[in-house]
Design a protein around this motif. Sequence first.
Motif, PDB file in Angstrom:
ATOM      1  N   LYS A 118      -2.182   7.283  -5.784  1.00 29.86           N
ATOM      2  CA  LYS A 118      -3.538   6.733  -5.673  1.00 29.86           C
ATOM      3  C   LYS A 118      -4.049   6.261  -7.033  1.00 29.86           C
ATOM      4  N   ASN A 119      -3.799   7.044  -8.060  1.00 25.94           N
ATOM      5  CA  ASN A 119      -4.216   6.692  -9.409  1.00 25.94           C
ATOM      6  C   ASN A 119      -3.560   5.382  -9.856  1.00 25.94           C
ATOM      7  N   VAL A 120      -2.263   5.244  -9.616  1.00 30.40           N
ATOM      8  CA  VAL A 120      -1.554   4.027 -10.012  1.00 30.40           C
ATOM      9  C   VAL A 120      -2.078   2.817  -9.251  1.00 30.40           C
ATOM     10  N   LEU A 121      -2.237   2.954  -7.944  1.00 33.34           N
ATOM     11  CA  LEU A 121      -2.715   1.825  -7.146  1.00 33.34           C
ATOM     12  C   LEU A 121      -4.102   1.377  -7.596  1.00 33.34           C
ATOM     13  N   ARG A 156     -11.819  -8.728  -5.373  1.00 32.18           N
ATOM     14  CA  ARG A 156     -11.996  -7.322  -5.727  1.00 32.18           C
ATOM     15  C   ARG A 156     -11.048  -6.449  -4.901  1.00 32.18           C
ATOM     16  N   LYS A 157     -10.565  -5.385  -5.538  1.00 36.19           N
ATOM     17  CA  LYS A 157      -9.583  -4.503  -4.911  1.00 36.19           C
ATOM     18  C   LYS A 157     -10.202  -3.147  -4.625  1.00 36.19           C
ATOM     19  N   GLU A 158      -9.803  -2.572  -3.499  1.00 35.97           N
ATOM     20  CA  GLU A 158     -10.248  -1.220  -3.156  1.00 35.97           C
ATOM     21  C   GLU A 158      -9.066  -0.457  -2.572  1.00 35.97           C
ATOM     22  N   ILE A 159      -8.907   0.798  -2.973  1.00 30.36           N
ATOM     23  CA  ILE A 159      -7.816   1.650  -2.478  1.00 30.36           C
ATOM     24  C   ILE A 159      -8.406   2.774  -1.646  1.00 30.36           C
ATOM     25  N   THR A 160      -7.881   2.946  -0.425  1.00 30.48           N
ATOM     26  CA  THR A 160      -8.323   4.018   0.460  1.00 30.48           C
ATOM     27  C   THR A 160      -7.104   4.830   0.877  1.00 30.48           C
ATOM     28  N   SER A 161      -7.194   6.155   0.800  1.00 29.94           N
ATOM     29  CA  SER A 161      -6.113   7.011   1.293  1.00 29.94           C
ATOM     30  C   SER A 161      -6.602   7.772   2.516  1.00 29.94           C
ATOM     31  N   HIS A 204      -5.154  -7.185   3.347  1.00 28.61           N
ATOM     32  CA  HIS A 204      -5.255  -5.753   3.642  1.00 28.61           C
ATOM     33  C   HIS A 204      -3.843  -5.252   3.911  1.00 28.61           C
ATOM     34  N   LEU A 205      -3.367  -4.352   3.084  1.00 30.27           N
ATOM     35  CA  LEU A 205      -1.987  -3.885   3.184  1.00 30.27           C
ATOM     36  C   LEU A 205      -1.943  -2.362   3.238  1.00 30.27           C
ATOM     37  N   PHE A 206      -1.303  -1.828   4.290  1.00 27.61           N
ATOM     38  CA  PHE A 206      -1.075  -0.387   4.402  1.00 27.61           C
ATOM     39  C   PHE A 206       0.263  -0.049   3.744  1.00 27.61           C
ATOM     40  N   PHE A 230      -2.945  -5.787  -9.004  1.00 23.58           N
ATOM     41  CA  PHE A 230      -2.464  -6.616  -7.904  1.00 23.58           C
ATOM     42  C   PHE A 230      -3.050  -8.026  -8.007  1.00 23.58           C
ATOM     43  N   ASP A 231      -2.298  -9.006  -7.513  1.00 25.79           N
ATOM     44  CA  ASP A 231      -2.818 -10.371  -7.423  1.00 25.79           C
ATOM     45  C   ASP A 231      -3.948 -10.378  -6.388  1.00 25.79           C
ATOM     46  N   CYS A 232      -5.130 -10.698  -6.841  1.00 28.78           N
ATOM     47  CA  CYS A 232      -6.301 -10.661  -5.963  1.00 28.78           C
ATOM     48  C   CYS A 232      -6.815 -12.062  -5.630  1.00 28.78           C
TER      49      CYS A 232
END
Length: 394
Positions: free
Chosen positions: A280-283, A320-325, A295-297, A288-290
Motif C-alpha cells: 500500500k505504501n509503495v502504490l 489524480r491517483k487514489e489507492i484503496t485496500s 480503475h485497476l484492481f 503511475f501514468d495518470c
Amino acid sequence: MIRTLKPGEFNEAIDLSEYAFRYKLSEEKREERLSRMNADEIFGYFNDEGKLMAKLHLLSFKMYLGGNVMPMGGVAGVATWPEFRRSGHVKGLLYHALKAMKENGQAISMLHPFSVKFYRKYGWECTCDYKKYEIKKEQFPQTVTVKGKVGRITKKDVEMLHAVYEKFAKVYNGSLKRSDVWWERLIDDENIVVYKNEENEPTGYLIYSIKEKTFKIDEFVYLDFMSWNGLWSFIGNHDSMIDLVTMIVPVDDQTGYYLSDPKIKQEQYAYFMGRIVDVKNVLEQYPFDCSEDRHLFLHVHDEFAEWNIGTYLVSVKEGRKEITSFNKQKEQAFCTHPPKKGVLCDIQSLTAVLFNYKKPSELYRFGRISGNEQDIEHFEKMIPDYTPFIYDFF
C-alpha cells in the motif's frame, strides 16, 4: 533470539563476515569498518548462551523509482556460522528485517544476492541488470574536437560528481540517491576526471583505474553526446598505455552502435534484486501514468510478508491517483482463484513490474500473472518507462 547488535558486539559481526565472505581486514580497515557500523542497523540471531549464530545488516538508503525518491532498506552482510546453518536463522532475520523496514517507512528493499533462487523464496526478485563492455583499442571511436574540456579532480571536488550523477541517476529505477557519507565510502584515491562543457558546467565523469594495459571504468556517466565524445577523447589519449577498455553500463546504453566497429564484446548480467516491503505504501508513492482515467484492481499474494496479501484498487481520475485496500478476508479469497476483474500477481511479479524490469504482458504470457487481458494492457500503460539500473554495491 533476534535483537539489534550493540557496539561492543560489532567485532564479532566482523569476524563472522571475514569467515563467511573469505577476506581479512587489516587493523586500520577494521577500525574504519567499526566506525561506519554505527550508522547501520545490524540484527543478530543469538542462541541461549549468547553466541551470535547469524546476522544481517539493514542499511538506510534513498533510491529513485519512476523519477521519484523513495526510502529503501538495503539488506547486506547476511551470514551464518557453518555450525548453525540450515536452521532457519536467515529466514528469521529476513522476516525481522522486513517488519523493521515497514515500521521505518522503507517500502522497498534491495539486495545483492549470493543466490537468486534463495532470496526468491522470501519475495525478492531480479530488478536490475547491467551490461559489461570490452572494447579493443582499434575499436575506439574516432577522436573529435569538443568545445569543453576534461579535468582531473580529487575527493574534495565530489560536489561536481554529485551534480552530474543526480541528473543521470533519476532516470533509472533502483539507482541510489547518494548521500555525502556514501560518496565518501565510494571514492578513495581512484582516478577521477570530469568533463565540463563550454559554459564550464560539469556534464560527465569517469571513475577508472589502469592495470596491465587495461583501462577499467567503474562509472562512465555522461549527460549528452558532447560529454560522451569528450570522455572518449580522454580515453583515446591513453592509446600508448592501454590495449583494452572495460566498463559497466546500463542495459539501455547504445555505445556499440556509435563505434566504427560495433562488434565489441558485450555481456549482460543479472545484478540486484528488489522487494516490495509494504504494497500500500509503495502504490501510494509510485508515479503511475495518470494521463487517462482508469480503475485497476491488483490482487496481491505474498507468502512471506502476510501484511501485503490483499486487493488494492488503483483509481486515476482527472490526473489524480487514489489507492484503496480491502478487508483481508475478501483479499484472501481473491488470491485463491483467477480474478474476473483486475490483475492477480505475487509480490515478486509486482516488484518486477513496478521496477519496469518486466512488462505485465510478458509476465502474463509466461503465466506469472493472470487476469483480465484489458486490465493487463491498462496496467502496462500505467508504468513509467524508466530503465532499471544501479551502479552501486552493498
